[in-house]
Design a protein around this motif. Structure first.
Motif, short mmCIF file in Angstrom:
data_model
loop_
_atom_site.label_atom_id
_atom_site.label_comp_id
_atom_site.label_asym_id
_atom_site.label_seq_id
_atom_site.Cartn_x
_atom_site.Cartn_y
_atom_site.Cartn_z
N PRO A 84 0.83 -1.21 0.00
CA PRO A 84 0.00 0.00 0.00
C PRO A 84 0.87 1.28 0.00
O PRO A 84 1.99 1.28 0.53
CB PRO A 84 -0.79 -0.12 1.30
CG PRO A 84 -0.79 -1.58 1.62
CD PRO A 84 0.52 -2.10 1.14
N GLN A 85 0.37 2.31 -0.62
CA GLN A 85 1.05 3.60 -0.67
C GLN A 85 0.20 4.64 0.08
O GLN A 85 -0.99 4.79 -0.20
CB GLN A 85 1.25 4.04 -2.12
CG GLN A 85 2.14 3.11 -2.93
CD GLN A 85 2.27 3.57 -4.36
OE1 GLN A 85 1.77 4.64 -4.70
NE2 GLN A 85 2.94 2.77 -5.16
N VAL A 86 0.83 5.30 1.04
CA VAL A 86 0.13 6.28 1.87
C VAL A 86 0.13 7.63 1.14
O VAL A 86 1.19 8.16 0.78
CB VAL A 86 0.79 6.43 3.25
CG1 VAL A 86 0.07 7.49 4.08
CG2 VAL A 86 0.79 5.09 3.97
N VAL B 222 -6.07 8.70 7.64
CA VAL B 222 -4.96 8.14 6.84
C VAL B 222 -5.54 7.66 5.51
O VAL B 222 -6.46 6.83 5.50
CB VAL B 222 -4.25 6.99 7.58
CG1 VAL B 222 -3.16 6.41 6.70
CG2 VAL B 222 -3.68 7.49 8.90
N ALA C 83 -4.72 5.86 1.99
CA ALA C 83 -3.73 5.00 1.31
C ALA C 83 -4.40 4.30 0.13
O ALA C 83 -5.61 4.11 0.11
CB ALA C 83 -3.14 3.98 2.28
N ASP D 61 -3.69 1.04 -3.01
CA ASP D 61 -2.89 -0.13 -3.43
C ASP D 61 -3.16 -0.35 -4.91
O ASP D 61 -4.33 -0.50 -5.32
CB ASP D 61 -3.31 -1.37 -2.62
CG ASP D 61 -2.28 -2.50 -2.74
OD1 ASP D 61 -1.73 -2.66 -3.85
OD2 ASP D 61 -2.04 -3.20 -1.74
N LEU E 150 -7.75 -2.67 1.91
CA LEU E 150 -6.83 -2.14 2.93
C LEU E 150 -7.50 -2.12 4.30
O LEU E 150 -8.71 -1.85 4.42
CB LEU E 150 -6.36 -0.74 2.55
CG LEU E 150 -5.64 -0.60 1.19
CD1 LEU E 150 -5.25 0.85 0.96
CD2 LEU E 150 -4.43 -1.52 1.14
N TYR F 182 -6.56 -0.73 8.41
CA TYR F 182 -5.69 0.19 9.15
C TYR F 182 -5.62 -0.26 10.61
O TYR F 182 -6.67 -0.59 11.22
CB TYR F 182 -6.24 1.61 9.07
CG TYR F 182 -6.38 2.13 7.65
CD1 TYR F 182 -5.38 2.88 7.06
CD2 TYR F 182 -7.52 1.85 6.89
CE1 TYR F 182 -5.51 3.36 5.78
CE2 TYR F 182 -7.66 2.31 5.61
CZ TYR F 182 -6.65 3.07 5.06
OH TYR F 182 -6.78 3.54 3.78
N VAL G 50 -0.76 0.25 7.51
CA VAL G 50 -1.77 0.01 6.47
C VAL G 50 -1.44 -1.33 5.82
O VAL G 50 -0.35 -1.51 5.25
CB VAL G 50 -1.78 1.12 5.41
CG1 VAL G 50 -2.88 0.86 4.39
CG2 VAL G 50 -1.95 2.48 6.07
N ALA H 284 2.34 -0.99 4.84
CA ALA H 284 3.12 0.24 4.88
C ALA H 284 2.83 0.94 6.22
O ALA H 284 1.72 0.81 6.77
CB ALA H 284 2.76 1.15 3.72
N VAL I 224 2.94 4.53 8.53
CA VAL I 224 2.96 5.99 8.45
C VAL I 224 2.99 6.54 9.89
O VAL I 224 2.35 6.00 10.80
CB VAL I 224 1.73 6.50 7.67
CG1 VAL I 224 0.44 6.09 8.33
CG2 VAL I 224 1.81 8.02 7.52
#
Length: 787
Positions: free
Chosen positions: A522-524, A552, A554, A556, A565, A567, A607, A617, A619
């Motif tokens: 995953p990319q935040v 947050v 994020a 994918d 996703l 959290y 995440v 990922a 954060v």
């Protein structure tokens, strides 16, 4: 005509090229008749093959002709040829007997008639019999009388009374002449004995008798009965009957008894003769006679089956042959007459694409009447039955097997117009994806299928850079490794082409679906992690429970459950203060903020996707619990420093871990090398059978080593005085070991040698030693490894 004589130029008459005569294998078909004429293909002329005798061939029939057919192959053609045989004067008139005797009474009146034998000439027309001459003509003259059958009745007429006293016997010569060039003749000698008075001749009751007789009648059947009367009395009235037919065959087939009964003496066949004409005579004892005729009509019986003769037969025919293509040509002949000789031919099965056609009298051909399809039927078994119309009907049959030759008329066919296949991304190049299969209804080479990848491009790149296909098996292989995030599916076209000439083909679309793998973490997107500046979320101290601090966000790039996703709160300065929404990533307070809560709150949120295995990922979210911005600013001035400190600490931890791992691997390699070397040394000692007990002085080191490290390793073992409750056992596998105690230490060490010697078990450890109950607090163990 002599053998080899040219009858005529048939090629010129028919307008056919000589090359066609050769390529078509021209031949003469005569059926079961004698072949008198042959064909020269090279010259295109008809030539006499056997000497022709018109009389034996046709008898009295006119005109006399030979009928035959000329057959050409590829394609089949037939021409009917008729050759007329013209007569030449090669036969002389002839009489059945060379002499004829009469006994005539001297009282015979002038004008009395005496029937003479008729001459027979096998020739016809002018070459046939034309007239008679009688010599001498002193007492008799010759009288000729035409009859219904075209013949002449020959009579000798007394024109001057006889006188036995003057001339007891008379000799006459009857001559029969024809009209040929040169003229031919035949003679019969007539001897007349003159008798005394008998002046009445027998007279038949009928001049012509007509009778019908069924063919195949049994021998001895009475055909008819004739009768003649004589006005004389006594012996002059005794009448005798005889057959005077000129043809010997008639006299052999019939005979007449003294009662005038005509009796069948042989076999009659309608197919040989449909009518018989019998001349009969009645004689009295005085030599007088009369004549009559019996006409026997033969009634036909259906006693002959149709005769089938094959002229030409094609055993194989292409399936694309047009309608009315001639496959078989044959003749049918029935010797019977009328309905008994009328023949109809038909095929025993109506569900086949063939029919029978009549080309001319007695000639038939079997032709196609619809389209042929080898894929529907490879061959046909055909029985042709030819039946006449007689009662009962007679029939004959012939069997044909027709092979259907294959034509490339069926393209390869796929089961579907679109195929879909899937492959998991990150595949290895060359992996099999899918198997295409096409079928072709044709046969042999026409059904041999090759699979070809049609030229196309995907994003400007040829499709052959993505997939390939096996031409024989139709297996589709991946040429490269696919990435779902770059391309999710693509489509291309495959052509299936058969081996016919010309080849036929069909296309099908293939769609390849790329299946996603969980290969992306995953990319935040928010909060943005910056390297130098500090971003913090403010929470007022008056915030209620459930206060939304931040969210947050994020993403994918995977799909499906790989992109689902969740959290989770991993670390927090105060876990009792915040919570993270599992599905939405919202950070909310879970209790009332108090004055005791620290201003600086640091949250670590993980995440995680739902893939197998899952990827995650982390954060860092900075939260400031304060009511005013100056308060936050004063408290967060050292946050940057802490961050830099944490970053440096992480770097050092990673570096230390790398160094320790390297040292561990190095030691492991060294230990394994030493064990192998010791084991080899022990094997050498074992095979030498020499007890070697090495001695090493204190602090001995190997001077032969070439490395940078000393070969002496010092190990310090420290124990407390109350550790005697436990034992310390140290075992080491090696070929040699030395234990050295520090002189400054006090205490005892017991060394226990292994019960097994090195010479007894070379693969086992050489020595084991244990340390027991050391009274002192510190001992030093020196171990030296050589080699």
């Amino acid at each position: 005509m002599a053998k080899g004589s040219i009858v005529g130029n048939i090629a010129q008459d028919l307008g056919i090229d000589l090359q066609r005569f050769k390529s078509g294998k021209a031949r003469i078909y005569t059926g079961d008749r004698v072949e008198y004429i042959e064909l020269s293909r090279e010259r295109g002329v008809l030539i006499i093959k056997e000497r022709i005798d018109r009389e034996s061939l046709c008898g009295q029939s006119t005109p006399c002709a030979l009928h035959f057919q000329i057959i050409l192959e590829k394609p089949i053609e037939m021409f009917r040829i008729t050759v007329e045989i013209t007569d030449i004067n090669d036969n002389s008139p002839s009489f059945k007997n060379s002499e004829k005797r009469f006994e005539i009474s001297e009282s015979a009146v002038t004008g009395s008639k005496f029937v003479l034998d008729r001459a027979v000439d096998a020739d016809i027309g002018l070459n046939g019999l034309q007239g008679y001459r009688l010599k001498p003509t002193d007492n008799f003259s010759l009288k000729l009388q035409n009859q219904p059958d075209g013949n002449r009745k020959v009579e000798m007429v007394l024109q001057k009374p006889l006188d036995r006293e003057r001339q007891e016997g008379i000799s006459l010569m009857l001559t029969a002449v024809d009209g040929g060039e040169p003229q031919r003749s035949g003679t019969v000698q007539i001897y007349i004995t003159v008798l005394d008075v008998n002046d009445n001749a027998p007279i038949f009751t009928q001049s012509v008798y007509k009778v019908k007789l069924t063919e195949n009648s049994v021998k001895g059947t009475i055909v008819t009965r004739v009768s003649a009367t004589d006005s004389d009395k006594g012996t002059n009235s005794d009448i005798s009957y005889s057959i005077s037919t000129a043809m010997d065959s008639d006299s052999d087939t019939f005979y007449i008894n003294e009662n005038g009964e005509v009796i069948l003496n042989g076999e009659i066949d309608f197919e040989k003769a449909s009518i018989y004409q019998i001349d009969i005579e009645a004689h009295d004892s005085g030599g007088l006679s009369d004549s009559s005729k019996i006409i026997v009509d033969v009634i036909d019986v259906n006693d002959n089956v149709p005769i089938i003769g094959i002229i030409s037969n094609s055993n194989s025919i292409p399936e694309d042959s047009p309608a009315n293509t001639v496959i078989v040509m044959f003749t049918v002949h029935d010797p019977d007459s009328e309905n008994n000789g009328k023949v109809k031919c038909q095929i025993n099965n109506n569900n086949i694409p063939f029919t029978i056609k009549t080309t001319s009298s007695g000639f038939y051909s079997m032709v196609t009447d619809s389209e042929l399809d080898r894929e529907g039927a490879v061959e046909y078994s055909i029985i042709v039955i030819c039946s006449d119309e007689g009662v009962p009907s007679l029939s004959s049959s012939v069997h044909f097997i027709i092979q259907i030759a294959d034509i490339n008329d069926n393209p390869p066919a796929f089961e579907m117009s679109l195929y879909e296949a899937s492959i998991v991304e990150n595949n290895s190049p060359g992996q099999s994806i899918f198997v295409l299969k096409a079928s072709d209804l044709d046969w042999n080479q026409n059904a041999r299928i090759a699979y070809i990848l049609e030229d196309s491009s995907l994003n400007g790149v040829p499709i052959s850079s993505y997939v390939s296909i096996s031409a024989d098996s139709g297996v589709i292989h991946a040429v490269r490794s696919f990435d779902y995030e770059q391309i999710k599916d693509f489509q291309f076209c495959v052509k299936a082409q058969d081996g016919g000439s010309p080849p036929l083909s069909s296309n099908v679309s293939v769609k390849i679906l790329i299946q996603d793998q969980n290969d992306n973490a995953p990319q935040v997107l928010y909060p943005v992690q910056t390297g130098g500046s500090l971003v913090a979320e403010m929470v007022p101290r008056s915030a209620d429970v459930g206060y939304l601090v931040t969210k947050v966000v994020a993403v994918d790039v995977d799909s499906g459950q790989n992109a689902w996703l969740s959290y989770k709160l991993q670390k927090a300065t105060d876990r009792a203060l915040f919570e993270v929404g599992l599905q939405n990533g919202e950070i909310r307070t879970i209790r009332q903020v108090t004055d005791k809560d620290a201003v600086k709150q640091r949250l670590s949120v993980v995440v995680e996707d739902n893939g197998q295995p899952s990827r995650s990922a982390t954060v860092i979210v900075n939260v400031a619990v304060a009511d005013s911005f100056p308060e936050v600013l004063s408290e967060f001035t050292d946050f940057t420093h802490d961050k830099e400190y944490n970053d440096n600490l992480t770097f050092y931890l990673v570096l230390a871990l790398a160094v320790v791992s390297f040292l561990f691997i190095t030691c492991l390699v060294v230990i394994i090398s030493v064990k192998i070397y010791r084991w080899r040394q022990s094997r050498i000692l074992y095979h030498s059978n020499l007890p070697v007990i090495p001695y090493y002085p204190p602090r001995y080191s190997d001077t032969l080593g070439t490395g940078t490290l000393q070969h002496v390793y010092n190990y310090e073992v420290c124990r407390t005085t109350d550790s005697r409750k436990s034992d310390c056992k140290f075992g080491r596998a090696g070929s040699q070991n030395v234990l050295i105690m520090d002189p400054s230490s006090t205490g005892t060490m017991q060394r226990i040698q292994s019960e097994k010697s090195i010479l007894d078990e070379p693969d086992s450890p050489l020595e084991d030693f244990e340390l027991f109950r050391l009274p002192s607090s510190t001992i030093k163990i020196y171990m030296t490894f050589s080699g």
